[in-house]
Design a protein around this motif. Structure first.
Motif, PDB file in Angstrom:
ATOM      1  N   PHE B 554       0.857  -1.189   0.000  1.00 51.78           N
ATOM      2  CA  PHE B 554       0.000   0.000   0.000  1.00 51.78           C
ATOM      3  C   PHE B 554       0.885   1.228   0.000  1.00 51.78           C
ATOM      4  O   PHE B 554       2.110   1.134   0.169  1.00 51.78           O
ATOM      5  N   GLY B 596      -4.989   4.061   3.709  1.00 51.18           N
ATOM      6  CA  GLY B 596      -3.865   4.102   2.782  1.00 51.18           C
ATOM      7  C   GLY B 596      -4.303   3.763   1.366  1.00 51.18           C
ATOM      8  O   GLY B 596      -5.303   3.063   1.167  1.00 51.18           O
ATOM      9  N   GLY B 598      -4.425   1.959  -2.195  1.00 50.56           N
ATOM     10  CA  GLY B 598      -4.173   0.609  -2.695  1.00 50.56           C
ATOM     11  C   GLY B 598      -4.685  -0.476  -1.782  1.00 50.56           C
ATOM     12  O   GLY B 598      -4.474  -1.653  -2.037  1.00 50.56           O
ATOM     13  N   MET B 599      -5.374  -0.092  -0.692  1.00 51.00           N
ATOM     14  CA  MET B 599      -5.856  -1.122   0.232  1.00 51.00           C
ATOM     15  C   MET B 599      -7.268  -1.560  -0.094  1.00 51.00           C
ATOM     16  O   MET B 599      -7.616  -2.727   0.071  1.00 51.00           O
ATOM     17  N   LYS B 600      -8.090  -0.623  -0.497  1.00 51.27           N
ATOM     18  CA  LYS B 600      -9.493  -0.940  -0.787  1.00 51.27           C
ATOM     19  C   LYS B 600      -9.948  -0.179  -2.015  1.00 51.27           C
ATOM     20  O   LYS B 600      -9.468   0.915  -2.315  1.00 51.27           O
TER      21      LYS B 600
END
Lengths: 118, 689
Positions: B554, B596, B598-600
């Motif tokens: 992330f 952060g 790129g996590m969800k």
């Protein structure tokens, strides 16, 4: 070098507790990864990660949770985190983990949240 | 040297001629102990001394091997016998014996006696010189002493006859001759050279020794015959010379008799000795190769070639087993006189194969009879493999290779072969290990160069200079923990008034993080101008990243737009460290909510992201940073933390952005006790003038 250890402890209601101890960074993440992989292989998806003795977690360490959470939840399980020191909680909190994971003060509470339907 | 030779030779010749004329002049006179007799003796002795010196020089100029030396002696004895034959066939009148003294009947007899005596002397001296080489081979302290004693004894025995009549026999000379014979026998046991001869040379040595032995024996028999003619000539010429030649001949006969017998007994073990020699030289060659061959393939070729030589195997092959992190493939590296299919056939049978037996036991495996041994009898019949020897190559208790040797016959290998190949295998293992280390260090060097290049590239991804405004003073620094890192800072001019500044941190370190960092740079530069709202920017940046990023990675980002005229600063945070905001009256970590990057995906992410707004006034300071700052550790393991960061900024609030930035770095540096930053570290200071 800092040490890191994972101890797996079964609980009631088909819950398994992963007790983390020490310093979790890029060098020590394989230990945690192996532990999660073992749980998945044994089809154990009701997991509590007890962070009482976790002194530090790096971004690589946080990545391990993200790597496994989808598989666990896809099997109607969950990874819940408990007993964090304020410092460790702050690291999880900065990244927004509390918005994605159940992070509770005590292991009992996490176990309770899993409910009884094993 | 040449002059010396000419002088010695001509001196000997002149003296001999002088003796001849003296003899001719006193043909019928018994000289008794007159002056002339002494002169004659002196001339004879001197002429032989000169001849000996000359022969020594000539021989030293052309050194010969052991076997050649014995051959030369055989030739010399043969030559001497030939001359003896010729002279004895000549119609000479011979000698008259009166009062133990010989009187030649004619001048031809005098002449040929002289010639024959000189030839006999030459023969004796030459033989002694050659035998000396043999006796003194691998000499010990006592060897040399014994030989010198022998020479002294021979010379004394000869000298004791210098002043006696030709046929007179004295007790003294008899004793000396006895001593000389004793020493001859002692010296004849010095046969050290035999053991070191290769088998083929031993056979030649045997032949030459036999020839020499018979040569000397025949000469000895001739000399001891009273009726003979020619040897009387020597007696007449000099009784001392006669004794000298006789003793030398005895020495030659005894010595070569001994050497013949000894060589004969050495012959059966000659092969074993040869093999030891080959083994030693092979091991030696291999040790030399270790320092020379860095190429594994060459090394394997040499090893199999030498194995074939040392144990006389029908076929040999070497398998290399790569260690972890090695760049080499596993497999047969070199094979001699065997095809890959045949090798595969021998090694079939997975867990039960001879290969795995060796791998597990890490010991040498010898199969005497491949056809009937229970470990190999399941294998298809093969002509080349009657017996099998398998040796593991060990390095740090790890099997790094296996050496195989086969012989056509059953029971082809013995314990000697096992010992040899074990020693051999150790050497090969070291050589392979060396070759690998060198290759690895080359590879490491190459990677290091690549990394330095990456570092250069990454430095260029960060802004060289930050823009200068009348109202805002901005300074930044970034220092990766490794050659390259995942920290990032940048700025963009959104419009006349608005400038966007960003600080980010890719999870992990090193090359992987650096790639994502480059991607973030592209996303920032393209999206920041399109979406002036930090929240909108974050949502769109997440969309762009989430599909390309690994699920355990992330990116944390903090992004703010600053109105350079009004001082309004809008900040959004995506999992990043909070912004430090210090004014004259207050200090605060501003921490809007946000996951952060790129996590969800989409919905969940946008639901978490917040914006906060402040208005900067003169003297206010905002600091963006990465966790490399707050998580820096002291030698006691304690983190630098938020409090210390806040303190240092407050303490330097009144100074310029550059000084504040330097103060933070210095403080962190002192705190960590200069043991180097543990993490990538970035600081971005914004000061409202």
């Amino acid at each position: 070098m800092s040490e890191f250890k994972v101890t797996i402890r079964p609980r009631d209601n088909n819950i398994h507790v992963l007790e983390l101890k020490g310093y979790l960074d890029a060098h020590t993440t394989p230990v945690l990864e192996d532990a999660f992989q073992q749980m998945l292989n044994e089809k154990k998806y009701r997991l509590i990660v007890n962070c009482r003795e976790l002194t530090y977690i790096s971004s690589a360490g946080l990545g391990v949770f993200m790597a496994f959470i989808e598989d666990v939840r896809a099997n109607t399980g969950d990874i819940k985190l408990s007993d964090m020191t304020p410092k460790v909680f702050n690291i999880f909190d900065l990244l927004g983990f509390p918005m994605l994971y159940d992070i509770v003060p005590a292991e009992e509470e996490a176990a309770h949240k899993f409910g009884n339907n094993a | 040297m040449r002059l010396k030779k000419v002088l010695l030779l001509s001196g000997a010749l002149i003296l001999s001629v002088a003796v001849f004329f003296l003899n001719a002049a006193t043909k019928n006179i018994d000289l008794e102990t007159s002056f002339l007799q002494h002169l004659r003796t002196l001339c004879t002795v001197l002429s032989f001394v000169a001849l000996t010196a000359y022969l020594q020089i000539v021989k030293r100029e052309r050194p010969r091997g052991i076997v050649q030396g014995i051959g030369s002696i055989a030739v010399v004895t043969g030559g001497f016998l030939a001359i003896y034959l010729i002279i004895s066939l000549l119609p000479l009148k011979g000698f008259e014996t009166r009062d133990l003294t010989l009187f030649p009947r004619d001048y031809q007899t005098i002449f040929f006696s002289s010639v024959f005596s000189i030839v006999a002397g030459l023969f004796a001296v030459t033989s002694l010189l050659f035998i000396k080489d043999l006796v003194l081979y691998k000499r010990k302290k006592t060897t040399f002493r014994n030989f010198v004693l022998l020479i002294i004894a021979i010379l004394t025995a000869a000298a004791s006859q210098l002043f006696s009549k030709p046929l007179q026999e004295s007790v003294a000379s008899g004793i000396f001759i006895g001593i000389a014979v004793l020493l001859i026998v002692m010296n004849s046991f010095r046969l050290a050279w035999i053991a070191y001869l290769p088998r083929k040379e031993k056979i030649y040595a045997l032949l030459y020794s036999l020839l020499s032995f018979f040569g000397f024996l025949v000469i000895l028999i001739i000399f001891s015959q009273e009726a003979g003619g020619a040897e009387k000539g020597i007696h007449y010429y000099s009784a001392a010379l006669y004794t000298f030649v006789q003793l030398t001949t005895i020495f030659g006969a005894v010595y070569f008799g001994m050497s013949f017998i000894s060589t004969l007994f050495h012959l059966p073990t000659a092969e074993a000795f040869d093999r030891k020699q080959t083994e030693i030289s092979s091991l030696h060659n291999l040790s030399r190769l270790i320092t020379q061959v860095f190429d594994l393939k060459d090394l394997a070729e040499t090893a199999t070639k030498m194995t074939t030589e040392v144990v006389q195997a029908t076929s040999v092959w070497l398998e290399i087993i790569p260690t972890e992190g090695s760049f080499h493939k596993s497999g047969v590296m070199s094979r001699r006189n065997i095809g890959q299919e045949e090798i595969d056939a021998i090694l079939t049978g997975d867990r039960l194969s001879v290969r795995s037996i060796v791998c597990e036991s890490r010991k040498v495996l010898m199969i005497d009879d491949v056809g009937s041994d229970k470990r190999t009898r399941h294998l298809p019949r093969m002509k080349k493999a009657g017996s099998l020897l398998i040796v593991p190559l060990l390095s740090h208790q790890q099997v790094i290779g296996i050496l195989y040797a086969t012989k056509e016959i059953e029971y082809g290998f013995d314990q000697d072969d096992v010992d040899i190949l074990s020693g051999f295998a150790d050497q090969v293992a070291i050589a392979i290990e060396n070759a690998r280390l060198i290759e690895r260090s080359f590879e490491k060097e190459r990677l290091q160069r690549e990394l330095m290049l990456a570092q250069e590239m990454q430095k260029r991804l960060l802004p060289q200079d930050l823009p200068v405004f009348a109202t805002v003073d901005m300074k930044a620094v970034s220092s990766p923990a490794l050659e390259v890192g995942g920290d990032y800072y940048d700025y963009v001019h959104i419009n006349d008034r608005l400038v966007g500044v960003v600080v980010g941190d890719v999870s992990g370190k090193g090359v992987g993080a650096a790639f994502y960092m480059a991607e973030v740079k592209g996303i920032f530069q393209s999206l920041a101008k399109i979406f002036p709202s930090p929240k909108e920017f974050m949502i769109n940046a997440n969309e762009a990243l989430v599909s390309s990023i690994d699920k355990r990675s992330f990116i944390s980002l903090i992004y703010a737009t600053i109105d350079t005229v009004s001082g309004e600063l809008v900040v959004a945070r995506a999992g990043h460290c909070p912004m430090l905001y210090v004014t004259e009256t207050s200090t605060e970590y501003i921490r809007p909510q946000g996951l952060g990057l790129g996590m969800k995906t989409g919905g969940i992410f946008s639901g978490t992201i917040e914006e906060k707004k402040i208005t900067m006034k003169s003297g206010d300071v905002c600091v963006f940073y990465t966790d490399g700052v707050t998580e820096s550790r002291s030698t006691e393991g304690e983190e630098f933390g938020y409090e210390r960061l806040l303190d240092v900024v407050v303490a330097n609030r009144h100074r310029g952005a550059e000084e504040i930035k330097e103060a933070i770095i210095q403080t962190v540096w002192q705190y960590t006790d200069a043991q180097g930053y543990h993490d990538d570290l970035t600081i971005f200071v914004i000061k409202w003038r």
